[in-house]
Design a protein around this motif. Structure first.
Motif, PDB file in Angstrom:
ATOM      1  N   LEU A  25       0.840  -1.199   0.000  1.00  0.00           N
ATOM      2  CA  LEU A  25       0.000   0.000   0.000  1.00  0.00           C
ATOM      3  C   LEU A  25       0.875   1.248   0.000  1.00  0.00           C
ATOM      4  N   GLU A  26       1.970   1.202   0.756  1.00  0.00           N
ATOM      5  CA  GLU A  26       2.863   2.360   0.820  1.00  0.00           C
ATOM      6  C   GLU A  26       3.435   2.693  -0.562  1.00  0.00           C
ATOM      7  N   LYS A  27       3.834   1.661  -1.301  1.00  0.00           N
ATOM      8  CA  LYS A  27       4.399   1.878  -2.629  1.00  0.00           C
ATOM      9  C   LYS A  27       3.355   2.445  -3.580  1.00  0.00           C
ATOM     10  N   LEU A  28       2.143   1.928  -3.523  1.00  0.00           N
ATOM     11  CA  LEU A  28       1.077   2.450  -4.378  1.00  0.00           C
ATOM     12  C   LEU A  28       0.724   3.885  -4.013  1.00  0.00           C
ATOM     13  N   ALA A  29       0.736   4.185  -2.709  1.00  0.00           N
ATOM     14  CA  ALA A  29       0.386   5.531  -2.266  1.00  0.00           C
ATOM     15  C   ALA A  29       1.420   6.564  -2.707  1.00  0.00           C
ATOM     16  N   GLU A  30       2.636   6.131  -2.971  1.00  0.00           N
ATOM     17  CA  GLU A  30       3.677   7.051  -3.440  1.00  0.00           C
ATOM     18  C   GLU A  30       3.469   7.476  -4.890  1.00  0.00           C
ATOM     19  N   ALA A  31       2.769   6.669  -5.654  1.00  0.00           N
ATOM     20  CA  ALA A  31       2.574   6.964  -7.076  1.00  0.00           C
ATOM     21  C   ALA A  31       1.727   8.222  -7.247  1.00  0.00           C
ATOM     22  N   ARG A  32       2.100   9.042  -8.206  1.00  0.00           N
ATOM     23  CA  ARG A  32       1.407  10.308  -8.448  1.00  0.00           C
ATOM     24  C   ARG A  32       0.833  10.418  -9.857  1.00  0.00           C
ATOM     25  N   THR A  33       1.165   9.464 -10.722  1.00  0.00           N
ATOM     26  CA  THR A  33       0.672   9.489 -12.099  1.00  0.00           C
ATOM     27  C   THR A  33       0.147   8.112 -12.487  1.00  0.00           C
ATOM     28  N   TYR A  34      -0.628   8.097 -13.552  1.00  0.00           N
ATOM     29  CA  TYR A  34      -1.129   6.831 -14.096  1.00  0.00           C
ATOM     30  C   TYR A  34       0.029   5.900 -14.433  1.00  0.00           C
ATOM     31  N   GLN A  35       1.061   6.450 -15.034  1.00  0.00           N
ATOM     32  CA  GLN A  35       2.224   5.652 -15.427  1.00  0.00           C
ATOM     33  C   GLN A  35       2.894   5.022 -14.212  1.00  0.00           C
ATOM     34  N   GLU A  36       3.020   5.775 -13.119  1.00  0.00           N
ATOM     35  CA  GLU A  36       3.653   5.250 -11.910  1.00  0.00           C
ATOM     36  C   GLU A  36       2.809   4.158 -11.263  1.00  0.00           C
ATOM     37  N   ALA A  45       1.892  10.661 -17.777  1.00  0.00           N
ATOM     38  CA  ALA A  45       2.839  11.229 -16.810  1.00  0.00           C
ATOM     39  C   ALA A  45       2.276  12.458 -16.103  1.00  0.00           C
ATOM     40  N   THR A  46       1.030  12.845 -16.425  1.00  0.00           N
ATOM     41  CA  THR A  46       0.396  13.990 -15.762  1.00  0.00           C
ATOM     42  C   THR A  46      -0.062  13.573 -14.367  1.00  0.00           C
ATOM     43  N   PRO A  47       0.302  14.328 -13.329  1.00  0.00           N
ATOM     44  CA  PRO A  47      -0.149  13.958 -11.973  1.00  0.00           C
ATOM     45  C   PRO A  47      -1.674  14.012 -11.849  1.00  0.00           C
ATOM     46  N   PHE A  48      -2.247  13.042 -11.164  1.00  0.00           N
ATOM     47  CA  PHE A  48      -3.683  13.072 -10.900  1.00  0.00           C
ATOM     48  C   PHE A  48      -3.940  13.909  -9.651  1.00  0.00           C
ATOM     49  N   ARG A  49      -5.208  14.294  -9.489  1.00  0.00           N
ATOM     50  CA  ARG A  49      -5.572  15.147  -8.355  1.00  0.00           C
ATOM     51  C   ARG A  49      -5.614  14.345  -7.054  1.00  0.00           C
ATOM     52  N   GLU A  50      -6.145  13.147  -7.121  1.00  0.00           N
ATOM     53  CA  GLU A  50      -6.204  12.271  -5.952  1.00  0.00           C
ATOM     54  C   GLU A  50      -6.382  10.836  -6.419  1.00  0.00           C
ATOM     55  N   SER A  51      -6.155   9.916  -5.518  1.00  0.00           N
ATOM     56  CA  SER A  51      -6.342   8.501  -5.843  1.00  0.00           C
ATOM     57  C   SER A  51      -7.027   7.787  -4.698  1.00  0.00           C
TER      58      SER A  51
END
Length: 201
Positions: free
Chosen positions: A104-115, A184-190
């Motif tokens: 969960l920690e690794k997923l929470a670090e992601a900021r873009t669709y690609q990540e 690579a565009t950051p999303f607003r929230e996940s």
């Protein structure tokens, strides 16, 4: 009289057993498919469910009601030459990946669709492109790039980890934007949902 009733019962039994009547669909259990899933033996799994080599994939019914996985929502198993997926009753697909699930920690670090995609499906793995179609990656990428409105994207994945099924859904929310967007565009929230089944015994 009893003889006519007995004769009628025999006739009904004979009618229901007539050759040419299609049998019900085969339903597979966790005990039957788990040995193939542990090894990610798609060839063996395809042979077991009688997938013909001339077809790209086959879907079969699965039931875990009598297994240790009775709480999982999956009702179908989709088996292709180079990937497998679990599907819910409403046909939501969770591609089954043959490696460790992310934390969960690794997923929470992601900021873009690609990540998020690279966290669910490590880019170092060869053959990952086979999963893209069932994950709807091409369509999602195109929609994200073309849309200027608020937009939601979802990625789903499943893993077999220590005889547990781990299934994950990541929802990424994008606001309105006049600028061009990409993966690579950051999303607003996940929103991240991780479910873990009981251990298979």
């Amino acid at each position: 009289m009893k003889p006519p009733l007995l004769l009628l019962a025999c006739m009904l039994l004979a009618i229901t057993c007539l050759p040419g009547q299609p049998p019900g669909p085969k339903v597979y259990t966790g005990a039957q498919i788990l040995p193939f899933l542990r090894l990610y033996d798609l060839q063996g799994l395809g042979d077991f469910i009688q997938k013909e080599s001339s077809v790209n994939y086959k879907e079969v019914a699965v039931s875990f009601d009598q297994d240790a996985w009775s709480q999982v929502p999956f009702k179908k198993l989709h088996v292709a030459d180079d990937y497998a997926a679990l599907k819910t009753a409403d046909d939501t697909s969770y591609p089954l990946f043959p490696f460790q699930p992310p934390t969960l920690e690794k997923l929470a670090e992601a900021r873009t669709y690609q990540e998020v995609l690279q966290t669910l499906l490590p880019p170092s793995r060869s053959g990952n492109e086979a999963f893209f179609s069932i994950m709807d990656v091409p369509t999602s990428t195109q929609s994200l790039e073309e849309s200027k409105d608020g937009y939601d994207l979802r990625l789903r994945a499943a893993y077999l980890h220590q005889d547990r099924i781990v299934w994950i859904e990541c929802r990424m929310v994008y606001g309105q934007s006049r600028a061009a967007r990409s993966t690579a565009t950051p999303f607003r929230e996940s929103v991240i949902q991780i479910h873990i089944s009981p251990k298979y015994k």
